[in-house]
Design an enzyme around this catalytic site. Structure first.
Site, short mmCIF file in Angstrom:
data_model
loop_
_atom_site.label_atom_id
_atom_site.label_comp_id
_atom_site.label_asym_id
_atom_site.label_seq_id
_atom_site.Cartn_x
_atom_site.Cartn_y
_atom_site.Cartn_z
N LYS A 1 23.50 52.77 103.70
CA LYS A 1 23.57 52.38 104.96
C LYS A 1 23.34 51.78 105.97
O LYS A 1 23.59 50.91 106.98
CB LYS A 1 23.17 53.59 106.24
CG LYS A 1 24.07 55.13 106.47
CD LYS A 1 23.49 56.11 107.48
CE LYS A 1 22.76 56.72 107.03
NZ LYS A 1 21.31 56.91 107.77
N ARG B 1 22.22 62.70 114.93
CA ARG B 1 22.28 63.54 113.94
C ARG B 1 22.13 64.96 113.83
O ARG B 1 22.08 66.01 112.52
CB ARG B 1 20.24 63.52 113.28
CG ARG B 1 19.81 62.28 112.14
CD ARG B 1 18.58 62.18 112.01
NE ARG B 1 18.11 61.74 111.02
CZ ARG B 1 18.03 60.65 110.39
NH1 ARG B 1 18.50 60.03 111.31
NH2 ARG B 1 16.89 59.98 109.60
N ARG C 1 12.86 52.70 95.99
CA ARG C 1 12.99 52.08 97.07
C ARG C 1 11.93 52.00 97.47
O ARG C 1 10.65 50.48 97.99
CB ARG C 1 13.71 51.91 98.04
CG ARG C 1 12.96 53.05 99.20
CD ARG C 1 14.55 52.99 100.45
NE ARG C 1 14.93 54.43 101.20
CZ ARG C 1 15.09 54.40 101.51
NH1 ARG C 1 16.10 53.95 102.08
NH2 ARG C 1 15.22 55.70 102.71
N ARG D 1 9.22 52.70 100.16
CA ARG D 1 8.82 52.60 101.15
C ARG D 1 8.13 54.30 101.37
O ARG D 1 7.76 54.98 101.01
CB ARG D 1 10.03 53.79 102.29
CG ARG D 1 10.28 52.57 103.59
CD ARG D 1 11.68 53.07 103.86
NE ARG D 1 11.81 53.99 104.68
CZ ARG D 1 12.75 54.44 105.69
NH1 ARG D 1 13.60 53.83 105.26
NH2 ARG D 1 13.03 55.83 105.82
N ARG E 1 14.10 65.39 103.76
CA ARG E 1 15.73 65.12 104.40
C ARG E 1 16.56 65.41 104.06
O ARG E 1 17.37 65.44 105.04
CB ARG E 1 15.06 63.67 104.71
CG ARG E 1 14.09 63.04 105.98
CD ARG E 1 14.21 61.59 105.53
NE ARG E 1 12.69 61.31 105.27
CZ ARG E 1 12.16 60.04 104.62
NH1 ARG E 1 13.77 59.49 103.91
NH2 ARG E 1 11.06 59.79 104.02
P1 AMP Z 1 15.98 56.43 108.80
O1 AMP Z 1 15.12 55.30 108.82
O2 AMP Z 1 16.97 57.10 109.60
O3 AMP Z 1 16.07 57.59 107.31
O4 AMP Z 1 14.72 57.38 109.92
C1 AMP Z 1 13.01 57.58 109.59
C2 AMP Z 1 12.71 58.93 110.75
O5 AMP Z 1 12.85 58.56 111.96
C3 AMP Z 1 13.70 60.14 110.02
O6 AMP Z 1 13.27 60.62 108.87
C4 AMP Z 1 13.52 61.51 111.41
O7 AMP Z 1 11.41 61.59 111.05
C5 AMP Z 1 13.47 59.85 111.95
N1 AMP Z 1 14.71 60.05 113.04
C6 AMP Z 1 16.07 58.71 113.04
N2 AMP Z 1 16.39 58.92 113.93
C7 AMP Z 1 16.76 59.63 114.26
C8 AMP Z 1 17.30 60.77 114.96
N3 AMP Z 1 18.59 60.62 115.50
N4 AMP Z 1 17.02 62.53 115.33
C9 AMP Z 1 15.71 63.31 114.85
N5 AMP Z 1 15.04 62.36 114.37
C10 AMP Z 1 15.27 60.61 114.00
#
Ligand code: AMP
Length: 191
Positions: A17, A93, A132, A134, A145
């Site tokens: 993404k 989300r 990856r 991270r 997740r």
């Molecule tokens: P991502 O980079 O989108 O995988 O986001 C990394 C982390 O940020 C996620 O595992 C959540 O803990 C938090 N996060 C990002 N976007 C959201 C969202 N829209 N709602 C809740 N938590 C979020």
């Protein structure tokens, strides 16, 4: 600005993404907003938001809807996005966030162009995330997740489908193959 693209990209973490979002934003001239990037920046800067988010992100949980909806409402009201359009990556989300997004856009006199589900199977994304490396990609956090995605985010696909906004794009293939599929899908919607 009826011609601007306002889209959401959905897909499991590790589906590509982020990379594809950068390319889409460049091709269509819209602004890429990754809520994960916003939160990681807040953690790095040590802001109040960052302090709240750090622990939740580390454990693989979700930051509260009210906090996330506030961040997105503020960002969407900014002139650059009103003018150029938006590609939201990592938001919504949850069902509550999807409802909030609809409300936020309506208040700005806007609506979504489409939601794309970048589809990659669980086994494949798990392997990609483990490789990856991270910092928040520990095996436990990854599994949490992915489980949360199935529980809370996958139902959003139904929400977008019911609103006539959903397109599914196959996420396996080279970066360029996947981008070409996305590009064509978006162009079809903008017609
Ligand atoms: P991502 O980079 O989108 O995988 O986001 C990394 C982390 O940020 C996620 O595992 C959540 O803990 C938090 N996060 C990002 N976007 C959201 C969202 N829209 N709602 C809740 N938590 C979020």
């Amino acid at each position: 600005m009826g011609g601007s693209l306002r889209m959401v990209i959905l897909g499991r973490q590790g589906s590509g993404k982020g990379t594809q979002s950068t390319r889409i934003a460049e091709a269509f001239g819209c602004i890429h907003v990754s809520t994960g990037d916003v939160l990681r920046a807040a953690v790095a800067e040590g802001t109040e938001l960052g302090k709240v988010a750090a622990e939740i992100m580390e454990s693989g949980g979700l930051v509260g809807d009210d906090i996330m909806n506030g961040i997105v409402a503020d960002r969407l009201a900014k002139d650059d996005i009103v003018e150029h359009g938006i590609l939201l990556d990592g938001y919504p989300r949850t069902a509550d966030q999807a409802d909030a997004l609809e409300r936020i856009l309506a208040e700005l006199g806007q609506s979504l162009t489409l939601a794309v589900n970048l589809d990659v199977a669980v086994a494949e994304v798990r392997a990609r995330m483990l490789s990856r490396g991270r910092e928040d990609d520990t095996p436990d956090a990854i599994d949490r997740r992915l489980a949360l995605y199935e529980e809370q985010t996958a139902p959003l696909l139904d929400w977008f489908a019911q609103h006539g906004l959903l397109e599914t794009v196959e996420g396996l293939g080279t970066e360029t193959e996947v981008f070409d599929r996305l590009h064509e899908t978006i162009l079809d919607r903008l017609d």
